[in-house]
Design a protein around this motif. Structure first.
Motif, PDB file in Angstrom:
ATOM      1  N   TYR A  33      43.359  19.558  48.044  1.00 36.00           N
ATOM      2  CA  TYR A  33      43.804  19.781  49.377  1.00 36.00           C
ATOM      3  C   TYR A  33      42.348  20.941  49.565  1.00 36.00           C
ATOM      4  O   TYR A  33      41.741  21.584  48.906  1.00 36.00           O
ATOM      5  CB  TYR A  33      44.683  21.005  49.682  1.00 36.00           C
ATOM      6  CG  TYR A  33      46.454  20.755  49.800  1.00 36.00           C
ATOM      7  CD1 TYR A  33      46.457  20.035  50.683  1.00 36.00           C
ATOM      8  CD2 TYR A  33      47.066  21.176  48.168  1.00 36.00           C
ATOM      9  CE1 TYR A  33      47.943  19.034  50.608  1.00 36.00           C
ATOM     10  CE2 TYR A  33      48.236  20.741  48.490  1.00 36.00           C
ATOM     11  CZ  TYR A  33      48.530  19.696  49.320  1.00 36.00           C
ATOM     12  OH  TYR A  33      50.022  19.352  49.494  1.00 36.00           O
ATOM     13  N   GLY A  34      41.778  20.352  50.495  1.00 39.19           N
ATOM     14  CA  GLY A  34      40.396  21.641  50.824  1.00 39.19           C
ATOM     15  C   GLY A  34      40.704  22.215  52.249  1.00 39.19           C
ATOM     16  O   GLY A  34      41.615  22.037  52.476  1.00 39.19           O
ATOM     17  N   ASP A  36      42.053  15.038  49.221  1.00 42.32           N
ATOM     18  CA  ASP A  36      43.769  14.781  49.633  1.00 42.32           C
ATOM     19  C   ASP A  36      43.754  14.332  51.246  1.00 42.32           C
ATOM     20  O   ASP A  36      42.992  14.298  51.993  1.00 42.32           O
ATOM     21  CB  ASP A  36      45.043  14.168  48.989  1.00 42.32           C
ATOM     22  CG  ASP A  36      44.841  13.738  47.653  1.00 42.32           C
ATOM     23  OD1 ASP A  36      44.809  12.304  47.154  1.00 42.32           O
ATOM     24  OD2 ASP A  36      44.805  14.993  46.252  1.00 42.32           O
ATOM     25  N   LYS A  37      44.144  16.311  51.841  1.00 38.42           N
ATOM     26  CA  LYS A  37      44.192  16.374  53.439  1.00 38.42           C
ATOM     27  C   LYS A  37      42.468  17.820  53.144  1.00 38.42           C
ATOM     28  O   LYS A  37      43.140  18.702  51.748  1.00 38.42           O
ATOM     29  CB  LYS A  37      45.354  16.360  53.213  1.00 38.42           C
ATOM     30  CG  LYS A  37      46.350  15.590  53.139  1.00 38.42           C
ATOM     31  CD  LYS A  37      48.335  15.715  53.627  1.00 38.42           C
ATOM     32  CE  LYS A  37      48.645  14.428  53.543  1.00 38.42           C
ATOM     33  NZ  LYS A  37      50.224  15.587  54.084  1.00 38.42           N
ATOM     34  N   ASN A  38      42.625  17.624  54.613  1.00 44.43           N
ATOM     35  CA  ASN A  38      41.613  19.350  54.077  1.00 44.43           C
ATOM     36  C   ASN A  38      42.540  20.035  55.560  1.00 44.43           C
ATOM     37  O   ASN A  38      42.988  19.756  56.483  1.00 44.43           O
ATOM     38  CB  ASN A  38      40.095  18.526  55.212  1.00 44.43           C
ATOM     39  CG  ASN A  38      39.577  18.340  54.305  1.00 44.43           C
ATOM     40  OD1 ASN A  38      39.547  18.796  52.483  1.00 44.43           O
ATOM     41  ND2 ASN A  38      39.102  16.947  54.047  1.00 44.43           N
ATOM     42  N   LEU A  39      42.405  21.361  55.260  1.00 43.50           N
ATOM     43  CA  LEU A  39      43.770  21.886  56.057  1.00 43.50           C
ATOM     44  C   LEU A  39      43.194  22.744  56.809  1.00 43.50           C
ATOM     45  O   LEU A  39      41.760  23.392  56.348  1.00 43.50           O
ATOM     46  CB  LEU A  39      44.545  22.824  54.808  1.00 43.50           C
ATOM     47  CG  LEU A  39      45.415  22.392  53.152  1.00 43.50           C
ATOM     48  CD1 LEU A  39      46.044  23.430  52.642  1.00 43.50           C
ATOM     49  CD2 LEU A  39      46.596  21.321  54.281  1.00 43.50           C
ATOM     50  N   TYR A  48      47.771  23.915  57.797  1.00 44.30           N
ATOM     51  CA  TYR A  48      48.332  23.771  57.140  1.00 44.30           C
ATOM     52  C   TYR A  48      49.829  24.312  56.600  1.00 44.30           C
ATOM     53  O   TYR A  48      50.402  24.477  55.398  1.00 44.30           O
ATOM     54  CB  TYR A  48      47.978  25.596  55.961  1.00 44.30           C
ATOM     55  CG  TYR A  48      48.375  27.184  57.015  1.00 44.30           C
ATOM     56  CD1 TYR A  48      49.558  27.691  55.678  1.00 44.30           C
ATOM     57  CD2 TYR A  48      47.984  27.294  57.830  1.00 44.30           C
ATOM     58  CE1 TYR A  48      49.844  28.923  55.933  1.00 44.30           C
ATOM     59  CE2 TYR A  48      48.925  28.334  58.352  1.00 44.30           C
ATOM     60  CZ  TYR A  48      49.705  29.124  57.107  1.00 44.30           C
ATOM     61  OH  TYR A  48      50.179  30.267  58.391  1.00 44.30           O
ATOM     62  N   SER A  49      50.176  25.364  58.145  1.00 42.29           N
ATOM     63  CA  SER A  49      52.038  25.559  57.741  1.00 42.29           C
ATOM     64  C   SER A  49      52.677  24.259  58.409  1.00 42.29           C
ATOM     65  O   SER A  49      54.043  23.942  57.686  1.00 42.29           O
ATOM     66  CB  SER A  49      52.061  25.910  59.099  1.00 42.29           C
ATOM     67  OG  SER A  49      51.814  25.874  60.115  1.00 42.29           O
ATOM     68  N   PRO A  74      55.373  22.651  50.052  1.00 40.86           N
ATOM     69  CA  PRO A  74      54.781  23.574  49.079  1.00 40.86           C
ATOM     70  C   PRO A  74      55.687  23.072  48.063  1.00 40.86           C
ATOM     71  O   PRO A  74      56.268  22.281  47.828  1.00 40.86           O
ATOM     72  CB  PRO A  74      55.934  25.135  49.173  1.00 40.86           C
ATOM     73  CG  PRO A  74      56.065  25.287  50.579  1.00 40.86           C
ATOM     74  CD  PRO A  74      56.460  24.029  50.666  1.00 40.86           C
ATOM     75  N   SER A  75      54.704  22.847  46.624  1.00 38.55           N
ATOM     76  CA  SER A  75      54.692  22.836  45.618  1.00 38.55           C
ATOM     77  C   SER A  75      54.601  23.126  44.423  1.00 38.55           C
ATOM     78  O   SER A  75      53.734  24.227  44.465  1.00 38.55           O
ATOM     79  CB  SER A  75      54.043  21.209  45.916  1.00 38.55           C
ATOM     80  OG  SER A  75      52.878  21.370  45.603  1.00 38.55           O
ATOM     81  N   GLU A  76      54.528  22.359  43.075  1.00 34.71           N
ATOM     82  CA  GLU A  76      54.081  23.758  41.933  1.00 34.71           C
ATOM     83  C   GLU A  76      52.774  23.146  41.982  1.00 34.71           C
ATOM     84  O   GLU A  76      52.484  23.752  41.280  1.00 34.71           O
ATOM     85  CB  GLU A  76      55.276  23.113  40.592  1.00 34.71           C
ATOM     86  CG  GLU A  76      56.331  23.173  40.937  1.00 34.71           C
ATOM     87  CD  GLU A  76      56.277  24.674  40.736  1.00 34.71           C
ATOM     88  OE1 GLU A  76      55.853  25.524  40.182  1.00 34.71           O
ATOM     89  OE2 GLU A  76      58.173  25.515  41.404  1.00 34.71           O
ATOM     90  N   ASN A  77      52.317  21.882  41.091  1.00 32.91           N
ATOM     91  CA  ASN A  77      51.452  21.301  40.974  1.00 32.91           C
ATOM     92  C   ASN A  77      50.346  20.716  41.697  1.00 32.91           C
ATOM     93  O   ASN A  77      50.667  19.952  43.073  1.00 32.91           O
ATOM     94  CB  ASN A  77      51.618  19.855  40.677  1.00 32.91           C
ATOM     95  CG  ASN A  77      52.570  20.723  39.120  1.00 32.91           C
ATOM     96  OD1 ASN A  77      52.188  21.622  38.473  1.00 32.91           O
ATOM     97  ND2 ASN A  77      53.423  19.367  38.718  1.00 32.91           N
ATOM     98  N   PHE A  78      49.479  21.167  42.209  1.00 35.33           N
ATOM     99  CA  PHE A  78      48.044  20.771  43.744  1.00 35.33           C
ATOM    100  C   PHE A  78      47.212  21.740  43.407  1.00 35.33           C
ATOM    101  O   PHE A  78      47.084  23.081  42.696  1.00 35.33           O
ATOM    102  CB  PHE A  78      49.364  21.154  44.763  1.00 35.33           C
ATOM    103  CG  PHE A  78      48.982  23.117  45.440  1.00 35.33           C
ATOM    104  CD1 PHE A  78      47.669  24.038  45.820  1.00 35.33           C
ATOM    105  CD2 PHE A  78      50.094  23.656  44.609  1.00 35.33           C
ATOM    106  CE1 PHE A  78      48.163  24.975  46.034  1.00 35.33           C
ATOM    107  CE2 PHE A  78      49.842  24.916  45.109  1.00 35.33           C
ATOM    108  CZ  PHE A  78      49.275  25.898  45.447  1.00 35.33           C
ATOM    109  N   ALA A  79      45.734  21.369  43.791  1.00 32.88           N
ATOM    110  CA  ALA A  79      44.612  22.336  43.510  1.00 32.88           C
ATOM    111  C   ALA A  79      44.324  22.524  45.174  1.00 32.88           C
ATOM    112  O   ALA A  79      44.472  21.932  46.134  1.00 32.88           O
ATOM    113  CB  ALA A  79      43.847  21.372  43.161  1.00 32.88           C
TER     114      ALA A  79
END
Length: 256
Positions: free
Chosen positions: A187-188, A227-230, A198-199, A203-208
Motif C-alpha cells: 500500500y502507498g 497495489d493500492k494507494n490509500l 483507508y477504512s 486488515p491483514s497480517e502480511n502487508f507493506a
C-alpha cells in the motif's frame, strides 16, 4: 576500571566521530546516549563494545551495570559533554557494533512492514518507528533519502523501539519486489481523493505500507508500483496530516 578524563584521549576522539556516517562506517559501530537507550540495548542483547559512564550514572545504575561483562570506562563530565549530542548529556554512553546486513534477507522477511520514502525529520522517524512497534509491525525499511537509523537525533527519537523491530536501510524498489513476490499487498499513501479510502481495506497480517516525504509525499515511481494507494479523508479544515500521525492511523487499521 579504566578512567578517561581528557577529550584529547585517542579513543574519545575516535568515538566522537561516531556522530557522523563516515565515522560509523569506518569503525563499524555507533554511539548510544542516555541510560534509557543503553539499558534497552543491554536488554536486547545488542553488540555493546564499551559502556562509558560518569561516577553519578555508575552509582545510579550499579546493579544493572554489574550484569554487563564487557568493557566499562569511567569518564568525567567534560568528556560526557564532549561526546554528548544533547545540551545536558546524562553522562552514560554505549559503543555498539553495527548490525550485520546479512541478518535480514529475503528469506526471513515476514509479517507487516513500514517503508519510509525520503522521510527526513528525526522526530517523525522516531514517532513512526515507535508507532510501528506499538502496532505490532514486524519491521521498518529506511529508504533512500530517509535519515539514518544511527543518526543521534533519530536514535533518541526512537527511544529503544528499534530494538523491538527489524530495521533495514535499503532501496525501496528492491524490497517492494521481494514483498510482492511473497504475495504481499503493498500500500502507498497519498493525499488524493481518488485513492482508496483507508477504512475500506480489510486488515491483514502480511502487508507493506509506504509513507512518503513530509512535504512532497511518495515518489511517483513508487506510487505506480503499489497495489493500492490509500487516502485518509480530512474531516476538518486542515490541509493535511503530519506524516507520523497518518502512518499511525494507517498501521493500526491495516494490522490484523
Amino acid at each position: 576500571m579504566e578512567k578517561i578524563v581528557s577529550v584529547k584521549n585517542d579513543r574519545i576522539k575516535a568515538w566522537k566521530k561516531l556522530n557522523n556516517k563516515k565515522g560509523r562506517e569506518k569503525q563499524s559501530a555507533y554511539l548510544l546516549e542516555s541510560w534509557h537507550l543503553v539499558n534497552e540495548a543491554l536488554n536486547a542483547n545488542q553488540d555493546i563494545k564499551v559502556i562509558l559512564t560518569t561516577t553519578k550514572q555508575l552509582s545510579l545504575h550499579q546493579n544493572e551495570l554489574s550484569q554487563y561483562n564487557g568493557e566499562l570506562i569511567e569518564i568525567n563530565d567534560e568528556v560526557a559533554n564532549h561526546l554528548g549530542s544533547t545540551i545536558t548529556p546524562q553522562g552514560i554512553f554505549a559503543i555498539v557494533g553495527l548490525p550485520s546486513k546479512e541478518d535480514i534477507n529475503e528469506n526471513n522477511i515476514n509479517g507487516s512492514w513500514l517503508l519510509l520514502d525520503n522521510i527526513q525529520d528525526p522526530g517523525n522517524i522516531g514517532t513512526m518507528v515507535r508507532t510501528a512497534d506499538a502496532a505490532g509491525m514486524s519491521g521498518v525499511i529506511f529508504g533512500k533519502g530517509t535519515s539514518s537509523q544511527f543518526n543521534p537525533k533519530v536514535l533518541r527519537s526512537m527511544q529503544g523501539s528499534q530494538f523491538h523491530l527489524k530495521i533495514i536501510e535499503g532501496n525501496l524498489q528492491y524490497w517492494i519486489d521481494i514483498l510482492k513476490n511473497k504475495n504481499y499487498q503493498v500500500y502507498g499513501s497519498e493525499l488524493n481523493e481518488n485513492a482508496f479510502i483507508y477504512s475500506e481495506i480489510v486488515p491483514s497480517e502480511n502487508f507493506a505500507l509506504i509513507m512518503g516525504n513530509e512535504g512532497n509525499g511518495m515518489q511517483d515511481d513508487l506510487l505506480k508500483i503499489t497495489d493500492k494507494n490509500l487516502y485518509i479523508p480530512i474531516k476538518g479544515n486542515a490541509e493535511s496530516l503530519n506524516v507520523a500521525i497518518a502512518s499511525g492511523i494507517l498501521m493500526f487499521h491495516l494490522k490484523k
